[in-house]
Design an enzyme around this catalytic site. Structure first.
Site, PDB file in Angstrom:
ATOM      1  N   ARG A 137      34.828  44.975  31.431  1.00  0.00           N
ATOM      2  CA  ARG A 137      35.641  43.770  31.191  1.00  0.00           C
ATOM      3  C   ARG A 137      34.778  42.578  30.791  1.00  0.00           C
ATOM      4  NH1 ARG A 137      38.783  42.899  36.417  1.00  0.00           N
ATOM      5  NH2 ARG A 137      36.854  43.768  37.193  1.00  0.00           N
ATOM      6  N   ASN A 156      41.578  45.458  34.418  1.00  0.00           N
ATOM      7  CA  ASN A 156      41.574  46.823  34.946  1.00  0.00           C
ATOM      8  C   ASN A 156      43.002  47.219  35.254  1.00  0.00           C
ATOM      9  OD1 ASN A 156      38.806  47.185  34.878  1.00  0.00           O
ATOM     10  ND2 ASN A 156      38.500  46.650  37.025  1.00  0.00           N
TER      11      ASN A 156
END
Length: 91
Positions: A18, A36
């Protein structure tokens, strides 16, 4: 502008995916978000100039050093309401 909703599968959680995507998207001037998912995948909405979106899609197949990307599902999407690229909480 082009917008894509991505679902990235493989070893993509716990490896900095990320944060890596946030850096790449910001560098490319893209808008959207990354987060996520509870199933172990990463989901992202990316929007911007078609060339920049395609550059991120190519890079996303590689990801950061510790990641292993097995598959990316891609779908056309609506542009995000807010400018900039951000990291969201797990869904």
């Amino acid at each position: 502008m082009a917008a894509r909703l991505l679902r990235i599968e493989g070893r993509v959680q716990g490896v900095g995916y990320r944060d890596w995507m946030l850096e790449e998207a910001t560098r490319l001037g893209l808008h959207g978000w990354v987060r996520n998912r509870a199933d172990g995948s990463v989901q992202a909405l990316v929007a911007g100039e078609e060339g920049a979106v395609q550059a991120l899609l190519i890079a996303a197949r590689r990801g950061p050093v510790l990641a292993r990307v097995d598959r990316i599902e891609e779908a056309l999407a609506e542009e995000p309401a807010e400018p900039g690229f951000r990291r969201l909480s797990t869904r």
